[in-house]
Motif scaffolding. Structure first.
Motif, PDB file in Angstrom:
ATOM      1  N   THR A 284     -13.281   1.834  -5.534  1.00  0.00           N
ATOM      2  CA  THR A 284     -13.516   1.780  -6.966  1.00  0.00           C
ATOM      3  C   THR A 284     -12.246   1.336  -7.687  1.00  0.00           C
ATOM      4  O   THR A 284     -11.157   1.309  -7.103  1.00  0.00           O
ATOM      5  CB  THR A 284     -13.926   3.161  -7.504  1.00  0.00           C
ATOM      6  OG1 THR A 284     -12.803   4.051  -7.393  1.00  0.00           O
ATOM      7  CG2 THR A 284     -15.109   3.732  -6.725  1.00  0.00           C
ATOM      8  N   GLY A 285     -12.408   1.034  -8.965  1.00  0.00           N
ATOM      9  CA  GLY A 285     -11.247   0.651  -9.745  1.00  0.00           C
ATOM     10  C   GLY A 285     -10.202   1.748  -9.790  1.00  0.00           C
ATOM     11  O   GLY A 285      -9.000   1.498  -9.675  1.00  0.00           O
ATOM     12  N   ASN A 286     -10.662   3.003  -9.946  1.00  0.00           N
ATOM     13  CA  ASN A 286      -9.725   4.123  -9.974  1.00  0.00           C
ATOM     14  C   ASN A 286      -9.000   4.270  -8.643  1.00  0.00           C
ATOM     15  O   ASN A 286      -7.806   4.584  -8.610  1.00  0.00           O
ATOM     16  CB  ASN A 286     -10.448   5.421 -10.325  1.00  0.00           C
ATOM     17  CG  ASN A 286     -10.760   5.528 -11.813  1.00  0.00           C
ATOM     18  OD1 ASN A 286     -10.095   4.905 -12.639  1.00  0.00           O
ATOM     19  ND2 ASN A 286     -11.776   6.304 -12.147  1.00  0.00           N
ATOM     20  N   ASP A 287      -9.738   4.059  -7.531  1.00  0.00           N
ATOM     21  CA  ASP A 287      -9.108   4.133  -6.211  1.00  0.00           C
ATOM     22  C   ASP A 287      -7.987   3.103  -6.090  1.00  0.00           C
ATOM     23  O   ASP A 287      -6.905   3.392  -5.567  1.00  0.00           O
ATOM     24  CB  ASP A 287     -10.139   3.884  -5.102  1.00  0.00           C
ATOM     25  CG  ASP A 287     -11.112   5.039  -4.943  1.00  0.00           C
ATOM     26  OD1 ASP A 287     -10.774   6.163  -5.344  1.00  0.00           O
ATOM     27  OD2 ASP A 287     -12.219   4.798  -4.416  1.00  0.00           O
ATOM     28  N   LEU A 288      -8.266   1.875  -6.554  1.00  0.00           N
ATOM     29  CA  LEU A 288      -7.268   0.809  -6.470  1.00  0.00           C
ATOM     30  C   LEU A 288      -6.043   1.139  -7.318  1.00  0.00           C
ATOM     31  O   LEU A 288      -4.898   0.953  -6.887  1.00  0.00           O
ATOM     32  CB  LEU A 288      -7.869  -0.519  -6.924  1.00  0.00           C
ATOM     33  CG  LEU A 288      -8.874  -1.174  -5.976  1.00  0.00           C
ATOM     34  CD1 LEU A 288      -9.509  -2.387  -6.642  1.00  0.00           C
ATOM     35  CD2 LEU A 288      -8.198  -1.575  -4.676  1.00  0.00           C
ATOM     36  N   ILE A 289      -6.272   1.634  -8.517  1.00  0.00           N
ATOM     37  CA  ILE A 289      -5.153   1.968  -9.396  1.00  0.00           C
ATOM     38  C   ILE A 289      -4.347   3.129  -8.824  1.00  0.00           C
ATOM     39  O   ILE A 289      -3.105   3.143  -8.884  1.00  0.00           O
ATOM     40  CB  ILE A 289      -5.651   2.252 -10.824  1.00  0.00           C
ATOM     41  CG1 ILE A 289      -6.120   0.923 -11.461  1.00  0.00           C
ATOM     42  CG2 ILE A 289      -4.567   2.899 -11.679  1.00  0.00           C
ATOM     43  CD1 ILE A 289      -6.795   1.064 -12.797  1.00  0.00           C
ATOM     44  N   HIS A 290      -5.016   4.100  -8.225  1.00  0.00           N
ATOM     45  CA  HIS A 290      -4.292   5.201  -7.577  1.00  0.00           C
ATOM     46  C   HIS A 290      -3.447   4.677  -6.412  1.00  0.00           C
ATOM     47  O   HIS A 290      -2.310   5.113  -6.203  1.00  0.00           O
ATOM     48  CB  HIS A 290      -5.270   6.264  -7.076  1.00  0.00           C
ATOM     49  CG  HIS A 290      -5.857   7.113  -8.159  1.00  0.00           C
ATOM     50  ND1 HIS A 290      -5.119   7.626  -9.206  1.00  0.00           N
ATOM     51  CD2 HIS A 290      -7.128   7.548  -8.367  1.00  0.00           C
ATOM     52  CE1 HIS A 290      -5.893   8.331 -10.006  1.00  0.00           C
ATOM     53  NE2 HIS A 290      -7.128   8.295  -9.519  1.00  0.00           N
ATOM     54  N   ALA A 291      -4.011   3.720  -5.655  1.00  0.00           N
ATOM     55  CA  ALA A 291      -3.270   3.145  -4.530  1.00  0.00           C
ATOM     56  C   ALA A 291      -2.038   2.394  -5.016  1.00  0.00           C
ATOM     57  O   ALA A 291      -0.956   2.484  -4.412  1.00  0.00           O
ATOM     58  CB  ALA A 291      -4.179   2.211  -3.727  1.00  0.00           C
ATOM     59  N   VAL A 292      -2.178   1.654  -6.102  1.00  0.00           N
ATOM     60  CA  VAL A 292      -1.044   0.921  -6.668  1.00  0.00           C
ATOM     61  C   VAL A 292       0.005   1.901  -7.180  1.00  0.00           C
ATOM     62  O   VAL A 292       1.213   1.742  -6.930  1.00  0.00           O
ATOM     63  CB  VAL A 292      -1.509  -0.020  -7.798  1.00  0.00           C
ATOM     64  CG1 VAL A 292      -0.313  -0.576  -8.560  1.00  0.00           C
ATOM     65  CG2 VAL A 292      -2.349  -1.159  -7.237  1.00  0.00           C
ATOM     66  N   THR A 293      -0.437   2.941  -7.886  1.00  0.00           N
ATOM     67  CA  THR A 293       0.495   3.928  -8.431  1.00  0.00           C
ATOM     68  C   THR A 293       1.308   4.579  -7.314  1.00  0.00           C
ATOM     69  O   THR A 293       2.536   4.719  -7.421  1.00  0.00           O
ATOM     70  CB  THR A 293      -0.267   5.005  -9.218  1.00  0.00           C
ATOM     71  OG1 THR A 293      -1.040   4.377 -10.249  1.00  0.00           O
ATOM     72  CG2 THR A 293       0.688   6.003  -9.845  1.00  0.00           C
TER      73      THR A 293
ATOM     74  N   ASP B 200       2.155  -6.311  -0.513  1.00  0.00           N
ATOM     75  CA  ASP B 200       2.877  -5.789   0.638  1.00  0.00           C
ATOM     76  C   ASP B 200       3.198  -4.299   0.486  1.00  0.00           C
ATOM     77  O   ASP B 200       3.287  -3.572   1.483  1.00  0.00           O
ATOM     78  CB  ASP B 200       4.182  -6.577   0.844  1.00  0.00           C
ATOM     79  CG  ASP B 200       3.938  -7.992   1.340  1.00  0.00           C
ATOM     80  OD1 ASP B 200       2.843  -8.253   1.885  1.00  0.00           O
ATOM     81  OD2 ASP B 200       4.843  -8.830   1.203  1.00  0.00           O
ATOM     82  N   LEU B 201       3.376  -3.842  -0.743  1.00  0.00           N
ATOM     83  CA  LEU B 201       3.661  -2.429  -0.979  1.00  0.00           C
ATOM     84  C   LEU B 201       2.413  -1.558  -0.836  1.00  0.00           C
ATOM     85  O   LEU B 201       2.469  -0.436  -0.338  1.00  0.00           O
ATOM     86  CB  LEU B 201       4.253  -2.232  -2.374  1.00  0.00           C
ATOM     87  CG  LEU B 201       5.702  -2.617  -2.610  1.00  0.00           C
ATOM     88  CD1 LEU B 201       6.055  -2.460  -4.081  1.00  0.00           C
ATOM     89  CD2 LEU B 201       6.642  -1.775  -1.756  1.00  0.00           C
ATOM     90  N   VAL B 202       1.269  -2.085  -1.278  1.00  0.00           N
ATOM     91  CA  VAL B 202       0.056  -1.266  -1.325  1.00  0.00           C
ATOM     92  C   VAL B 202      -0.559  -1.038   0.047  1.00  0.00           C
ATOM     93  O   VAL B 202      -1.009   0.055   0.378  1.00  0.00           O
ATOM     94  CB  VAL B 202      -0.976  -1.904  -2.291  1.00  0.00           C
ATOM     95  CG1 VAL B 202      -2.286  -1.138  -2.244  1.00  0.00           C
ATOM     96  CG2 VAL B 202      -0.433  -1.891  -3.719  1.00  0.00           C
ATOM     97  N   HIS B 203      -0.611  -2.048   0.901  1.00  0.00           N
ATOM     98  CA  HIS B 203      -1.147  -1.895   2.268  1.00  0.00           C
ATOM     99  C   HIS B 203      -2.571  -1.347   2.267  1.00  0.00           C
ATOM    100  O   HIS B 203      -2.840  -0.279   2.802  1.00  0.00           O
ATOM    101  CB  HIS B 203      -0.278  -0.957   3.117  1.00  0.00           C
ATOM    102  CG  HIS B 203       1.084  -1.496   3.429  1.00  0.00           C
ATOM    103  ND1 HIS B 203       1.288  -2.674   4.102  1.00  0.00           N
ATOM    104  CD2 HIS B 203       2.313  -1.002   3.144  1.00  0.00           C
ATOM    105  CE1 HIS B 203       2.584  -2.893   4.230  1.00  0.00           C
ATOM    106  NE2 HIS B 203       3.233  -1.912   3.651  1.00  0.00           N
ATOM    107  N   LEU B 204      -3.505  -2.037   1.665  1.00  0.00           N
ATOM    108  CA  LEU B 204      -4.898  -1.583   1.688  1.00  0.00           C
ATOM    109  C   LEU B 204      -5.476  -1.673   3.089  1.00  0.00           C
ATOM    110  O   LEU B 204      -5.162  -2.574   3.840  1.00  0.00           O
ATOM    111  CB  LEU B 204      -5.735  -2.421   0.722  1.00  0.00           C
ATOM    112  CG  LEU B 204      -5.526  -2.140  -0.776  1.00  0.00           C
ATOM    113  CD1 LEU B 204      -6.455  -2.996  -1.589  1.00  0.00           C
ATOM    114  CD2 LEU B 204      -5.731  -0.670  -1.091  1.00  0.00           C
TER     115      LEU B 204
END
Length: 199
Positions: A2-11, A195-199
């Protein structure tokens, strides 16, 4: 995700220190003068939650501009006087795309990026809370558009291309999306984020 999941991963990823980048990363033969003076600048990397997942806000620069005409870029510019780099990024976003700085929740910054034009750019990452109706700065911004955040977080969507510049072949990252050719400094900073996020 989800969008929130992505933003949490970036944070979470922004809490990990990364290495500084430059327009010369893919050009090891370029020797930069140790005494060079870089001017401070900042850009805003605006993340917009949406029903179909988070999106990244970008601009297409006016073709009439003297520097980087028609290129895809983050809203941003050089630091003005004694203002902080955060203030620079928010001010420029307000001027260029009409983004009310009070709607931006800053979540961190990316490593600095050195450009071929002599700037040391600090990307400030922020989440837009609430609605956002872009208002392009006349004469500077030709278009404001969004790209799915998941697209630029996937290293598989990047490739390396090259062209002649100042008599030599220069290589750089590109991360195209639809009709938009995202390349150069913007693509390099986005690749740093991926490179930082590593999904």
């Amino acid at each position: 995700m989800t969008g929130n999941d992505l933003i949490h991963a970036v944070t979470a990823a922004l809490g990990n220190p990364g290495a500084a980048t430059s327009d010369f990363d893919l050009n090891p033969n370029v020797v930069l003068p140790a005494e060079r003076k870089l001017r401070d600048a900042a850009v805003l990397v605006p993340l917009l939650p949406s029903p179909d997942g988070a999106r990244l806000v970008l601009t297409k620069r006016s073709s009439a501009l003297k520097h980087h005409p028609g290129q895809i870029a983050f809203p941003g510019g050089k630091r003005d006087g004694d203002e902080t780099l955060t203030t620079t990024a928010l001010r420029e976003a307000e001027e260029e795309v009409g983004l009310d700085r009070r709607k931006v929740r800053l979540i961190g910054s990316l490593p600095t990026h050195e450009t071929v034009t002599g700037f040391q750019v600090t990307p400030q990452v922020g989440v837009i809370d609430g609605t956002f109706d872009p208002a392009s700065e006349e004469g500077e911004v030709a278009e404001v558009f969004t790209v799915p955040l998941i697209h630029v977080l996937d290293p598989a969507n990047y490739r390396i291309e090259g062209r002649r510049w100042r008599g030599q072949r220069r290589h750089y990252f590109v991360v195209p999306y639809g009709p938009y050719y995202i390349w150069g400094a913007t693509a390099r900073m986005l690749r740093s984020l991926a490179d930082l996020v590593h999904l």
